[in-house]
Design a protein around this motif. Structure first.
Motif, short mmCIF file in Angstrom:
data_model
loop_
_atom_site.label_atom_id
_atom_site.label_comp_id
_atom_site.label_asym_id
_atom_site.label_seq_id
_atom_site.Cartn_x
_atom_site.Cartn_y
_atom_site.Cartn_z
N VAL A 96 93.09 18.87 64.51
CA VAL A 96 93.35 17.43 64.61
C VAL A 96 94.84 17.15 64.59
O VAL A 96 95.36 16.36 65.39
CB VAL A 96 92.65 16.67 63.46
N TYR A 97 95.56 17.82 63.69
CA TYR A 97 96.99 17.53 63.51
C TYR A 97 97.81 17.94 64.73
O TYR A 97 98.72 17.22 65.15
CB TYR A 97 97.52 18.25 62.26
N THR A 98 97.50 19.10 65.30
CA THR A 98 98.29 19.55 66.46
C THR A 98 98.03 18.69 67.69
O THR A 98 98.93 18.49 68.51
CB THR A 98 98.00 21.03 66.79
N GLU A 99 96.79 18.16 67.81
CA GLU A 99 96.53 17.24 68.92
C GLU A 99 97.24 15.91 68.68
O GLU A 99 97.82 15.33 69.61
CB GLU A 99 95.04 17.01 69.09
N LYS A 100 97.23 15.44 67.45
CA LYS A 100 97.88 14.17 67.11
C LYS A 100 99.38 14.24 67.34
O LYS A 100 100.01 13.27 67.80
CB LYS A 100 97.59 13.83 65.65
#
Length: 484
Positions: A96-100
């Motif tokens: 989730v964090y790397t996509e965000k």
């Protein structure tokens, strides 16, 4: 032997075909580096574990058990625990964090996540990746050299070059998708080989009694905790599990999966795969004790086991599993290292306006450059797979493991704390290794602990104050809770 070589070469050609196929399908940089974040559960799980275990699973671990006994199984136990924790607590949030943050490499993720506007965190992270991935890749080339040397009866140097060229070719062409799909097939073949070979060999040797008798005669203990095994030795072996939190080539698989829902299935597949494979690899080492009491190179026991009990056609396929183990790690490491050079050096420091096509080709050139350096390191036949892997694994785990953990579970950590911890932890690890202290305690422990302590200390004086970074942390947490 001709049949063995033919089946082995057919498998190599199959892998090259995958590289060509995905070369034709690669449209942009995100496709090349992380597969467009479209990976499914099975490919993610098997490619992650195959790229994790490498030639170490089929050569390094059995060789260590063959030489020293069952006490070496503590490494496998530590790795299993690390695998479970990594999939359960890191994979989803990192996805989730790397996509965000629109991050395709670990250094770029750290820069955005911790709000570093100086670029120092990205640059230092990239340097560490290049240093230890080159050593890691060299370990795979050593394993490939030993395999080609045994199979084709050729000079070790020529063997290293032949094995390396095959790996470089499909990584150069197809990028992340080629690497992941070849790793999927390789992970499947590795699982088949590591389970079927020791099972048949066990009955060929006559069961448990010859193993016990030969081990006793050779002074090899089959106890998990023999009398001469210290508590520090057990802790050192279990500490291999700490390395999982900081391995960029494994974490990249979490970044590339299609959704969090697919991660649940992938986690189950990965945990079963690694549990069975590690157990079977330990059994290969134990069963080899009565089979090959005079073998010169302990890391070749699995190769000799295949050559001894299987017909040439099937033997060639099973030997290809060893090459699969080697390839599945080196290709991932070459890709991550070239991605780092492309995204974190070339695009940020040299040419910011570079097109996707230009960056893809720059990445391909860097694959070759890194491979050449790894070739040079691998040319010493005295190197062991386990020794090189241990150092590289510890280096990456020490430098990035705490940073990944704090990025996911600590809202207030600032980039200065991460940078300080990364530098101090890596320095402590290198000092520990180079002064010989690693004989007493695996270098990942003092490196990892010192990194965490420095981060916590700096956090007291310099906490995260960038509101956009704090808000982003909250947003990611909400997305994760909704989607998991």
């Amino acid at each position: 032997m001709t049949a063995t070589k033919i089946s082995f070469l057919i498998y190599l050609i199959f892998l090259m075909g995958i590289g060509v196929y995905f070369y034709l399908k690669t449209a942009n940089l995100e496709d090349y580096l992380i597969g467009g974040r479209e990976m499914g559960s099975w490919v993610t799980a098997l490619s992650a574990q195959a790229s994790d275990m490498s030639g170490w699973l089929l050569m390094g671990l059995p060789g260590a058990v063959f030489l020293s006994g069952l006490n070496q199984a503590w490494i496998a136990i530590g790795l299993f625990i690390g695998t479970v924790l990594n999939w359960k607590y890191i994979a989803g949030r990192l996805r989730v964090y790397t996509e965000k943050t629109n991050s395709m490499t670990l250094p770029s993720y750290f820069e955005v996540r911790f709000g570093d506007r100086t670029g120092l965190l990205r640059i230092i992270s990239a340097v560490i990746i290049l240093l230890f991935f080159t050593i890691y890749s060299a370990s795979g080339l050593v394993a490939a050299g030993k395999l080609f040397e045994s199979l084709f009866n050729i000079n070790y140097t020529v063997a290293v070059i032949c094995g390396g060229m095959a790996i470089v070719l499909y990584t150069f062409l197809g990028g992340f998708m080629a690497v992941s799909w070849t790793d999927f097939f390789q992970g499947t073949l590795m699982f088949f080989a590591i389970t079927i070979v020791p099972a048949i060999a066990f009955f060929r040797t006559g069961g448990i009694e010859p193993i016990i008798d030969t081990a006793a005669a050779g002074g090899i203990s089959l106890a998990l905790i023999p009398q001469n095994l210290s508590l520090l030795a057990i802790i050192s072996s279990l500490a291999w599990g700490l390395g999982y939190f900081g391995q960029p080539h494994i974490l990249a698989r979490f970044m590339g999966i299609k959704s969090l829902k697919k991660l649940k299935k992938a986690r189950k597949i990965a945990v079963v795969w690694v549990a069975v494979s590690l157990f079977a690899a330990v059994m290969v080492g134990i069963i080899s004790i009565p089979m090959f009491p005079e073998i010169a190179d302990s890391e070749k026991v699995f190769i000799e086991m295949i050559n001894t009990i299987f017909n040439p056609w099937l033997g060639g396929i099973l030997l290809a599993a060893i090459l699969s183990a080697i390839m599945s790690t080196i290709d991932s490491q070459l890709l991550v290292a070239s991605s780092t050079l492309t995204e974190d050096f070339y695009n940020k420091l040299i040419k910011r306006e570079a097109s996707d096509l230009e960056k893809i080709w720059v990445g391909r050139i860097f694959v070759i450059v890194i491979a050449v350096i790894a070739f040079i390191l691998a040319l010493d036949p005295g190197n062991t797979v386990l020794e090189l892997v241990a150092y590289a694994w510890a280096g990456l785990g020490t430098a990035f493991g705490p940073a990944v953990l704090f990025s996911i579970f600590s809202k207030r950590t600032n980039w200065t704390a991460i940078l300080a911890g990364m530098i101090v932890g890596t320095a402590v690890l290198i000092f520990w290794k180079e002064t010989g202290l690693s004989v007493q305690l695996y270098e990942i422990i003092p490196g990892f602990v010192s990194n965490c302590l420095v981060i916590m200390l700096v956090n007291i004086f310099d906490q995260q104050s960038n509101q956009s970074v704090l808000d982003q942390y909250q947003e990611v947490d909400k997305i994760y809770q909704i989607e998991k």
